[in-house]
Design an enzyme around this catalytic site. Structure first.
Site, short mmCIF file in Angstrom:
data_model
loop_
_atom_site.label_atom_id
_atom_site.label_comp_id
_atom_site.label_asym_id
_atom_site.label_seq_id
_atom_site.Cartn_x
_atom_site.Cartn_y
_atom_site.Cartn_z
N ARG A 237 70.03 32.06 25.47
CA ARG A 237 69.40 31.28 24.39
C ARG A 237 68.85 30.01 25.03
NH1 ARG A 237 69.18 35.26 21.83
NH2 ARG A 237 70.03 35.67 19.77
N GLU A 266 61.68 27.06 20.56
CA GLU A 266 61.13 28.39 20.64
C GLU A 266 60.33 28.67 19.37
OE1 GLU A 266 63.28 32.51 21.15
OE2 GLU A 266 63.76 31.16 22.81
N HIS A 285 60.59 35.55 24.85
CA HIS A 285 61.81 36.14 24.28
C HIS A 285 61.64 37.65 24.06
CE1 HIS A 285 65.60 35.00 21.76
NE2 HIS A 285 65.75 36.18 22.34
C1 GLV Z 1 68.02 38.70 21.31
O1 GLV Z 1 67.89 37.62 21.83
C2 GLV Z 1 69.19 39.10 20.64
O2 GLV Z 1 70.10 38.28 20.44
O3 GLV Z 1 69.28 40.28 20.26
#
Ligand code: GLV
Length: 322
Positions: A237, A266, A285
């Site tokens: 994260r 983000e 991401h």
């Molecule tokens: C992606 O970042 C997830 O947590 O699935």
């Protein structure tokens, strides 16, 4: 009568069809997530919510939906949901662990290799017409084979990243809140406290959940412990790394490179200072973004939701016992 549910974004067809067979589905089918206000309004009469990591699910939102029986997150991470508040309200919360482990570990490796061998810079070099001849010292990168990899967070994904390192003959160190004797025995990984891991590793890959303990884990102090040649990879994260401190560490040469799938904030604005650095790769991401993995995640989120609607324990429940 079918239970009414709300889905905050487009789903793979097979998952949508399964939901629609059991529920009256209302879906937010736009590219961008619904605003907090829209979501609050939409879930007022709903019994189930299928959400993504872009949706903030806080106590006020839960209280706006008196009929809500279940919250099903289509992601493994759930730092966008106030779990304590859900538990207090008797609301089970589901997530999608396991099915994205391999895709995410593969992608951490894509970032590691791309940063080590300066793939992004190479692409830019060719596209901008700078490639005129072969050069002995052109775009020299870091050796991966035989290097030391430090994994912070030895859960499912951390272990899958470690497993892949054996093909590169790497020494693998890990740090975690808990020692993992099984991973040590099966994968040959060695435990280090965080500071020692940072000092010894050529590559540092982050695989922790975002919590109050891990927010800003990589900061001016911890990055100063890393080797000047070290490469930092983040598929966990964004807020696990302090972005200002990262900028300083990269621009001063305190560390060599960063490769990020996740950022803080983000999405990261296109004019953010990190994007001006040649030694920082940022992608949007996408670590779990394969067709097969995203379909499995959606199916898992659907199964969690349907179980919650029936009052059964969710197949993957973040707050078991609720
Ligand atoms: C992606 O970042 C997830 O947590 O699935």
């Amino acid at each position: 009568m079918k239970p009414k549910i709300y889905v905050t974004r487009h789903l793979p067809e097979v998952a949508f069809d399964k939901l629609a067979a059991h529920c009256e589905v209302e879906i937010w089918d736009e590219e961008f997530p619904p605003s907090y206000e829209v979501l609050t309004e939409k879930i007022r009469d709903k019994e189930g919510l299928l959400c993504l990591l872009t949706d903030r699910i806080d106590p006020q939102l839960m209280d706006a939906a008196p009929n809500l029986k279940v919250i099903s997150q289509c992601a493994v991470g759930f730092d966008n949901i106030d779990i304590a508040a859900a538990t207090e309200r008797g609301l089970p919360v589901g997530n999608t662990p396991g099915v994205l482990t391999d895709a995410t570990a593969d992608f951490a490796w894509s970032l590691l290799m791309s940063a080590a061998r300066r793939v992004g810079e190479g692409i830019e070099y060719v596209k901008t017409g700078q490639w005129h001849t072969w050069g002995l010292t052109l775009l020299l990168g870091a050796e991966v084979y035989g290097a030391t990899l430090g994994i912070i967070g030895m859960g499912r994904i951390g272990q899958a990243v470690a497993q892949r390192a054996s093909g590169f003959n790497m020494k693998v160190l890990y740090s975690d809140a808990f020692r993992q004797p099984e991973a040590e025995a099966n994968l040959g990984v060695e435990y280090r406290n965080l500071d020692d891991l940072l000092a010894e590793s050529d590559f540092v890959s982050l695989h922790v959940n975002l919590t109050e303990e891990t927010r800003g884990l990589m900061n001016a102090r911890t990055m100063a412990l890393m080797k000047a040649s070290a490469i930092l990879i983040n598929t966990s994260r964004g807020p696990v790394i302090d972005p200002d401190d990262l900028y300083d560490a990269l621009s001063s040469g305190e560390i060599a490179y960063a490769a990020l799938d996740v950022t803080d904030p983000e999405p990261i604005p296109a004019d953010h200072k990190l994007l001006s650095l040649p030694n920082c790769i940022i992608v949007p991401h996408i670590a779990s973004a394969t067709i097969s993995t995203r379909t499995k995640m959606a199916m898992m989120a659907v199964d969690n939701l349907l179980a919650g609607l029936e009052g059964k324990p969710l197949p993957n429940q973040v707050n078991p016992g609720v």
